[in-house]
Design an enzyme around this catalytic site. Sequence first.
Site, PDB file in Angstrom:
ATOM      1  N   ASP A   1      -3.192   3.205  14.368  1.00  0.00           N
ATOM      2  CA  ASP A   1      -2.393   3.746  13.279  1.00  0.00           C
ATOM      3  C   ASP A   1      -2.854   5.175  13.049  1.00  0.00           C
ATOM      4  O   ASP A   1      -3.591   5.742  13.861  1.00  0.00           O
ATOM      5  CB  ASP A   1      -2.465   2.881  12.021  1.00  0.00           C
ATOM      6  CG  ASP A   1      -3.846   2.889  11.360  1.00  0.00           C
ATOM      7  OD1 ASP A   1      -4.745   3.617  11.820  1.00  0.00           O
ATOM      8  OD2 ASP A   1      -4.015   2.161  10.368  1.00  0.00           O
TER       9      ASP A   1
ATOM     10  N   ARG B   1       0.850  -1.200   0.000  1.00  0.00           N
ATOM     11  CA  ARG B   1       0.000   0.000   0.000  1.00  0.00           C
ATOM     12  C   ARG B   1       0.880   1.243   0.000  1.00  0.00           C
ATOM     13  O   ARG B   1       1.537   1.547   0.997  1.00  0.00           O
ATOM     14  CB  ARG B   1      -0.923   0.021   1.219  1.00  0.00           C
ATOM     15  CG  ARG B   1      -1.749   1.306   1.303  1.00  0.00           C
ATOM     16  CD  ARG B   1      -2.916   1.222   2.267  1.00  0.00           C
ATOM     17  NE  ARG B   1      -2.508   1.057   3.645  1.00  0.00           N
ATOM     18  CZ  ARG B   1      -3.358   1.075   4.676  1.00  0.00           C
ATOM     19  NH1 ARG B   1      -4.654   1.226   4.463  1.00  0.00           N
ATOM     20  NH2 ARG B   1      -2.923   0.906   5.906  1.00  0.00           N
TER      21      ARG B   1
END
Length: 626
Positions: A494, A200
Amino acid sequence: MDLNILRHQTIKNNNITMTGKDFKLLATDVFKKYFGELQPGYENAIALAVELDAKYQSAYDEIFRQRKALEKRVDSGDLSDLKLKDPTSGWKAKDYPKNYEQYKNTVLEMTGNALNRMGINAYNYISEQNSKMSKATGDNAPKIAWMCCGEDANGAQIESVCENIRHLRDLFTGEAKVQFNGKEYKSTGNQEHLPPTSFRPRGLHCLDSYVLRNNEPIVGSFLDLALWSTFVLPMILNKKTLPLLYIPKMHLTQEAQLWQDALKTIETKTNIPEGTIKIVFLCETYPGLFNVAKNIEAFEGRCIGVNCGRWDYLYSYVQVLANHTHLKVDDKDVNTTLSAKHIVTTNVDLLKKYQIRVAQLCHFYGIQFLGGMNAQLPNNDPDLKKRELENQQILSSTRKNKTDERTFYGASKTWVAHIGLLDVADTLRQVPHNQPIDKQVKDVKVTRQDVFQSPPVQYTIQDFEADVDVVLLYCVQYLLNRNGAIAINNLMEDMATSEISSSLNWFYLKHHLMDNDIKSKGGIEAIIKNVGENTLKKVVSGMKDASRREYARKLFTIVQKCVLELYNDSANRPTLEKLLYALAAKEDNEEAFKALSNSKRFKWSSDVAKLVGRVYAERDGHRSKL
C-alpha cells in the site's frame, strides 16, 4: 467538466443545519452517481466538510507549522521533542458510552477498501467464518472484524473516495451489489454474523482538491468524516452497532485534540451523545511514538485501542531522521540508517521495542493493543502442488506470527490483508489470553536509545533496484486502477510500503552511501530507465486493449520522470502520496490539479504539483530524457 458552484447555501435535513461559505464542488457527476438518490443528499455532506474545514483552519495550520518546526529542529540535531512521554498522574477517562462490547471478543481484523468487489468478498467471507466459529463456540460473538480503509489502501481520485463510502454504506444495509469484469457480486452474508466494521479516513496531511473553499483544497480528512457521518453513520446506528474510526498518521498531540473536537462537532450535528463514536488510533509515525500516552488522554476516553502501523512507522523513521546517518542520543552514538525492508523484521529491536512501548501503554490505560499488519498474500502459482505447499507455509508462518503477538504483546486482535489468511482466526480464538495479558512486556525497559537505534546497515544495489521497481510499479498501478492496495511480489503493497522504498532510495542517494554501486549501473537515471523496462513489461502484461496499453506506457514515462525528479532533490523529502495525488488530479480533472498547483495555504503540496506540471510540459514539448 461538470462544475457546480454553491454559494451561501443553507441546507436543512436530518437535524443538520449548516450555512456554507463560498465553495466549489468539482466533478459533481461523481457525487450524483454514488449519492444522488440518497437522503440526506451529498450537498449536506459537502456543506459539513466545508464547515469543518473552516472551523478548524487555524488549529490545522498551527499543527503544520509545528510539524515543520519539529522537522527543522531534528534536522539540526535538536532531539528535545523526541522524548518518551509518560501517562499523566491521576488521569481519568470521561464517562463516555460503553458501546464497544462487540469488539471485545474479536481476535482478527482484515483491512482493505470497498472498491469494486473487494468489500463484498471480504464481508461475505468474514460473515461465513464468523458463523462457523459461532457454531463451534456456542456464542454469537464475532471473532473477525473488518476495517474499510479510505486512506493508504484507497485511491486519491474522487471516484474512489465516493465509491468506497457508498459501498461501505450498502454493506451495512445488505444492498451491496456491483458488476465487475462481467460478473455480479452482491452481499450474501448472514446479517446476524456480519463483521464489526470500522472506517479509516485519510490523514490530516491529505488534501482533496475536488472540493474547494476560497479556491483552496479542503482537508481530505474532513471530507471523509462528512461523507461517513452523512451516509454510513445512520446505517451503523440503525443496526445498533459501534461507530468506530481508525485515526491515522498523527505526529503531535494537538492532532489528537483536533480529531477529538471534530468528532464532537459531528456528534452534536447528528444528535448523538458525546463519545458515541469510538476511535482506534494508529501509532504509525515516528514522532507519534513519543506522544502515545498524551494522545490516548487527548481522546478523553473515546479511544478503545492503539494499533502499531509498522510500515508507516519505518517510513516515518526515515523521513524524520532524514538528515542523519548517525545521531548522539543521551551520549550514545546510534545508527539511524535503515536497512532493506526485508531485514527490518519484528524481531529487530527498532520495531520490537516500539511495539512493546505501545503495548505497555495500552495495558496501562486498559484499552486494546492491536497487532500489526501481515502483508503476505497467498500464492497463486499455476502449479497446484507448489501453490498448496507454499500456501500451507504462508498460513503456518502467519499463524505463528499472530499467535506470538497475542501471547507476547498481549494483543487483543491483529491484522491480515487477505481473506485467504482468515483461517488464522480459529487458531487465535483458542490461544489463551488470560490476565494479566501484559505479563511478558510489563517490566521490559524501553529506552530512548532503543527507539532510535537501527540495526547494522544491510542494503545492497539489488535492494536499491528492487525498491525502484516497487515504486514505479506501485505508482502506475495506483493511477491505472485508482486503488491503493496493490499485489506486488506476493505482498500487499500500500502507500506506506512503497513510501519506505522511495525514502530508502532517496536517503541512500542523499548521503552518498552507494555512490560506487550506483555509478557502476550508469547512475540513478540509468537505473530508473533500465529497471523500468522490466517494470513496464509487468504493467502491460495481460492488457488486451491496445489503447489501454499505450496509455499505460505514456503514464509510466511520466511516473519515471517524476520519481527521478524527487530522487534528485536532496533538499526535500520525497512523498509518493503527494506525487500520486497530483498525478491523479492531473489525469482526472484539470481544475482540481490547478487548485493543488496554485495553493498558497498548502505550499508543501503545491510544490509537488508544480513538479508534475513541469514534467507534463516537458513531455508535451518532447524534452523528456526518459
